[in-house]
Structure formats: structure tokens, C-alpha cells
Design an enzyme around this catalytic site. Structure first.
Site, PDB file in Angstrom:
ATOM      1  N   ASP A 235       0.806  -1.219   0.000  1.00  0.00           N
ATOM      2  CA  ASP A 235       0.000   0.000   0.000  1.00  0.00           C
ATOM      3  C   ASP A 235       0.840   1.271   0.000  1.00  0.00           C
ATOM      4  O   ASP A 235       0.304   2.376  -0.139  1.00  0.00           O
ATOM      5  CB  ASP A 235      -0.967   0.017   1.182  1.00  0.00           C
ATOM      6  CG  ASP A 235      -0.261  -0.017   2.543  1.00  0.00           C
ATOM      7  OD1 ASP A 235       0.981   0.117   2.579  1.00  0.00           O
ATOM      8  OD2 ASP A 235      -0.966  -0.166   3.564  1.00  0.00           O
TER       9      ASP A 235
ATOM     10  N   ASP B 145      20.475  -3.191  -0.300  1.00  0.00           N
ATOM     11  CA  ASP B 145      19.645  -2.020  -0.582  1.00  0.00           C
ATOM     12  C   ASP B 145      19.535  -1.100   0.620  1.00  0.00           C
ATOM     13  O   ASP B 145      18.954  -0.018   0.521  1.00  0.00           O
ATOM     14  CB  ASP B 145      18.251  -2.438  -1.063  1.00  0.00           C
ATOM     15  CG  ASP B 145      17.550  -3.379  -0.088  1.00  0.00           C
ATOM     16  OD1 ASP B 145      18.043  -4.502   0.077  1.00  0.00           O
ATOM     17  OD2 ASP B 145      16.519  -2.994   0.487  1.00  0.00           O
TER      18      ASP B 145
END
Length: 490
Positions: A123, A250
Site C-alpha cells: 500500500d 539495498d
């Protein structure tokens, strides 16, 4: 007046393959929780205007300020050792860049600002708890003198996000030297896009390592520069008992800053094998493993840069290995120098490393609190009755070590008060203890009470001061207060 951000964007001027242009998703009813006024001033922003409803709307992503060029950055990454060729900003949007009052270019990013093309069916939102955790811990790290991204603001969105249950939603405004990661290089290397790797490397050199631009081998020097910064950074983590918790590539910043405060934590009792992250089931990112993992991540960066080193693969690999080989010595030098400062040694002598290791071994065996042992040791430099020994299950273990320590510090010329001051300058009294952070989050999420959050942030802004009025914040957790796991919140 209108809120003005003096944007001077450079990353969004790179080719379109480096990012996706996407605007934040508006929220229902933004309300400012906390604005970092000193940081706002450092960025050349007006804190009074940022505290208005207009400012809150910008900091929540409801309104995009003039001059912004919102993007979600593309990157890949090794997550717990497994390579994922496309990750990217799935719930963060870079509004743009500003030049701060020291002439440093800084990213301004909204975290929890809605879905992007990299959201992978998520989301794109953030719950209140992780936003408050990152605000608290990143600003505490800054106060401790550790390179870190920072938090400009936390904003309540007026909406809920669904995780295991419905939780209050929030947006964090994160400030960084940049958000370029090892995984950013991996994104292009995995696609064999050598020109993009070169373009990215050139951008990083101009932004973070400008002194390398005119060197004969700038890409070799770039790798060496990142290696040096990471070695120093991880040494500083260990010296304050910090566990990142999710050192994926990352989450490994090219600028040398601590980035992405997910399931991070500070140790209470010293334990080299300590793991808090709920998703680190095998202990890959345990406290003592962090230097090894940092070098592993840097090796992944080196692999990306090999085509820029030489057209001859074997030559490029040998050159990269030579640069990577410096990490261990650089880390060890920074870590050992830091440990000597923590125990009050002003000179370097044979036997110092063994003496300090004996203390760490005794601390681990006796479940001694990491932060308070070193802090109280500073007091023991001037007062034999100081309660450093009280941190040990068997105080005699400390007494035996302390006898040897006192003999060693007597070889240096500094006075006892000079030694105490020097030790207190590097050994904090206050850290973001996990049980305190969790209590703050619960008060905010359950009772809409931000007074505990404000007080904790205030205390952690001066970690090396005694602050008698807030002495309880230095206490380790009671058995029923211990936090055994931390969560990433995604």
C-alpha cells in the site's frame, strides 16, 4: 506566506531508467506530530511555516511544493543473501534536493507517502510506530555523532493502515546526503547496463567524493572511498552497541550514512551474538556479524564496478580484491581506537587489545549492560567506589579486571578528571533503549499521547550529559520490560 523549498534537483535529471516519476498519494487529515526545527533551519527552510496546516500538508504528501520533482528511485538488492533484481522505493518518494547552510546537497524524501511502481502490491504507507521509531533512533544516532539519515518531521495522516490489524498511519520526512545504495548499482549491473553504472558512478563522485574527479582511476578510488566510510561507520555502530538488523545491500548507503531504521535496536546486556530483528531468523545480521556483512555488501558493489576498472576480467577482479582487502584493517583500526577511548587509554601500548577484550568477555559472561558499564567506568577513573562493578552478576570479575586496568591507565600522564571527561565524551549515558521506544509508540498509538515521545527525543538529544532529572532513562529494562524482538513495520 507560502512554504518554500529551495530545490536544486540533480538525481531526477538522470535518465528515466533511474527512477519512476510519481506523486505522493494525498491523505485525509494531516496533523503535524513533530517538526525538527534545528534541522529545518539547517536546510534553509522556515520552521514556522512548516508548522502551519500548509506545511503539514506538504510533509504528509497531500500537497506537492513548488520546485519538487517527485520520484521513486529504482534499485535492486541482496536481501538476507538472496538477490532480488528489482526493489526500488515502494513506499517512499523523493521530493527533491536542497543545498543546506553548509553547502551540502541533501535529499528530502517522504516515507509512507503512497504506492509507487516499485510497491510490489504493497500500500506504500507507513504505520505510526515505525515512523516514530525512525525519528527517535535516527536523531539519537545524530546526537551520538554517527553518520546517519535524519528526520525532519513526523506527520499523522488521519488514516489507518492495515497490517495484522488497523494501525494509525503516518509519514516521515527523511533527510539524507543521498538515497543511493549498493543496490542502486546492482539494479543496472544486473541488466548489464554498463553505461548506466558509469553514469551513476560519475554522479556519486560529483556528489559525495568530488576530490576523486580528476584522478587517473576515479572508479577505483570511488570503491576505496566507500570501503573506508563503511569501515568507519560500522565501527561506530559497534562502539555504541547498535544493531542495524537488516543490512541488505539495498540498505547500504554509498554516502556512508546509516540508513533504513527498521528492526534496529541498541543492546542492553552485552552479547556479541545479539539479534533483535524478527526476520533475521538465522542471525545473519547479529551485532558481531556486522563488519563481515559490510565487507560482503562492499564486495557486491565491487562486482558492479568491475567493467569500469578494466576490460580484462582477471585484472579488474584483482584490483577490486586489493581495494576490498583494506576493509578489515580500516575497520579494526577504527574499532580498536574507539575502544581505547572508551576505556580511557590515551596512548597505544602492547597488551591494550587483550586488556579490552578481557573486559568484553567478562561483560558477556556476566550480562553486564553495555552502555552503563562503559559510562560507569569513566566514574571509576576518579572514584574507586563507583558502581561499574554493579553491572556484573559476579562483581569479582570486574574487580580482577579493574586492577589491571588501573595499572595500565597509570602509565598515561593524564589526570583522573581529564580521563573521566574524555571517557564521558565518548560513552553515552542515554541511548534509545528498546523498552523506552516501545512505551513511547504505545502511548502515541493507543492514547494519542505524544508527551512521552517528546520527552524521550529531548533526553536523547544530549546523550553524553548526565541530566539528573531524567536519570531513569539510563536504566536498563526490568525483566518484564525487555524487548526481545523488533519488527520492520512494512
Amino acid at each position: 506566506m507560502t512554504v518554500h523549498f529551495p530545490f536544486q534537483n540533480s538525481y531526477s535529471a538522470l535518465p528515466d531508467s533511474f527512477f519512476a516519476r510519481v506523486a505522493p498519494t494525498p491523505v485525509a487529515a494531516p496533523r503535524l506530530i513533530k517538526l525538527n526545527r534545528p534541522l529545518a533551519l539547517q536546510l534553509g527552510l522556515d520552521p514556522d511555516l512548516l508548522e502551519t496546516p500548509e506545511g503539514a500538508a506538504i510533509l504528509a504528501g497531500k500537497t506537492v511544493p513548488e520546485g519538487a520533482d517527485p520520484i521513486a528511485m529504482a534499485y535492486a538488492g541482496h536481501q538476507f543473501g538472496h538477490f532480488v533484481p528489482q526493489l526500488g522505493d515502494g513506499r517512499a518518494i523523493l521530493l527533491g534536493e536542497v543545498i543546506d547552510r553548509d553547502g551540502v546537497r541533501r535529499d528530502i524524501q517522504l516515507k509512507g507517502s503512497g504506492p509507487t511502481p516499485f510497491s510490489r502490491r504493497g500500500d506504500g504507507r507507513a504505520a505510526l510506530g515505525p515512523v516514530l521509531r525512525e525519528y527517535i533512533v535516527s536523531e539519537a544516532m545524530f546526537a551520538l555523532g554517527i553518520p546517519t539519515t535524519r528526520s525532519l518531521a513526523a506527520v499523522f495522516t488521519g488514516e489507518h493502515v492495515i497490517r495484522e490489524t488497523a494501525l494509525p498511519g503516518a509519514v516521515l520526512t527523511r533527510v539524507a546526503a543521498s538515497h543511493i545504495r549498493v543496490g542502486t548499482f546492482q539494479f543496472f549491473a544486473a541488466r548489464r547496463d554498463t553505461e548506466a553504472v558509469r553514469r551513476l558512478a560519475d554522479h556519486v563522485i560529483v556528489r559525495h567524493y568530488p576530490e576523486l574527479r580528476d584522478l587517473e582511476r576515479p572508479y577505483h578510488a570511488l570503491l576505496a572511498g566507500v570501503v573506508a566510510r563503511q569501515a568507519e561507520l560500522v565501527a561506530r555502530w559497534l562502539l555504541v552497541g547498535f544493531i542495524h538488523g537488516v543490512m541488505n545491500t539495498d540498505n547500504s548507503s554509498i554516502s556512508g550514512e546509516t540508513i533504513d531504521y527498521g528492526p534496529c535496536a541498541f543492546m542492553d546486556a552485552y552479547n556479541p551474538s545479539q539479534v533483535f530483528s524478527s526476520i533475521d531468523e538465522m542471525g545473519r545480521y547479529a551485532y558481531a556479524n556486522q563488519p563481515r556483512i559490510a565487507q560482503w555488501n562492499l564486495t557486491r558493489l565491487a562486482e558492479c564496478l568491475l567493467p569500469l576498472f578494466s576490460d580484462e576480467q582477471e585484472k579488474a577482479v584483482a584490483e577490486a580484491q586489493d581495494i576490498l582487502g583494506a576493509f578489515s584493517d580500516q575497520f579494526s583500526a577504527a574499532y580498536q581506537a574507539g575502544l581505547r577511548r572508551k576505556v580511557g587509554l590515551f596512548t597505544e601500548r602492547d597488551g591494550d587489545e587483550a586488556l579490552i577484550q578481557d573486559l568484553l568477555d567478562a561483560m558477556a559472561k556476566n550480562q553486564a549492560d553495555f552502555t552503563l558499564t562503559f559510562r560507569k567506568l569513566g566514574d571509576a577513573a576518579v572514584d574507586d567506589s563507583a558502581d561499574a562493578r554493579a553491572q556484573f552478576m559476579e562483581p569479582a570479575a570486574f574487580d580482577e579486571w579493574a586492577g589491571r586496568w588501573r595499572a595500565r591507565i597509570a602509565l598515561d600522564s593524564q589526570s583522573a578528571t581529564e580521563r573521566q571527561a574524555a571517557m564521558h565524551a565518548v560513552n553515552p549515558m542515554f541511548i534509545p533503549r528498546n523498552h523506552r521506544v516501545e512505551a513511547v509508540i504505545q502511548a502515541a498509538a493507543n492514547d494519542d499521547n505524544y508527551a512521552p515521545f517528546e520527552e524521550l527525543v529531548k533526553v536523547l538529544a544530549k546523550p553524553f550529559d548526565d541530566q539528573p532529572a531524567y536519570a531513569a532513562y539510563a536504566d536498563p529494562p526490568l525483566p518484564d520490560q525487555r524487548v526481545l524482538q523488533t519488527f520492520c513495520g512494512t
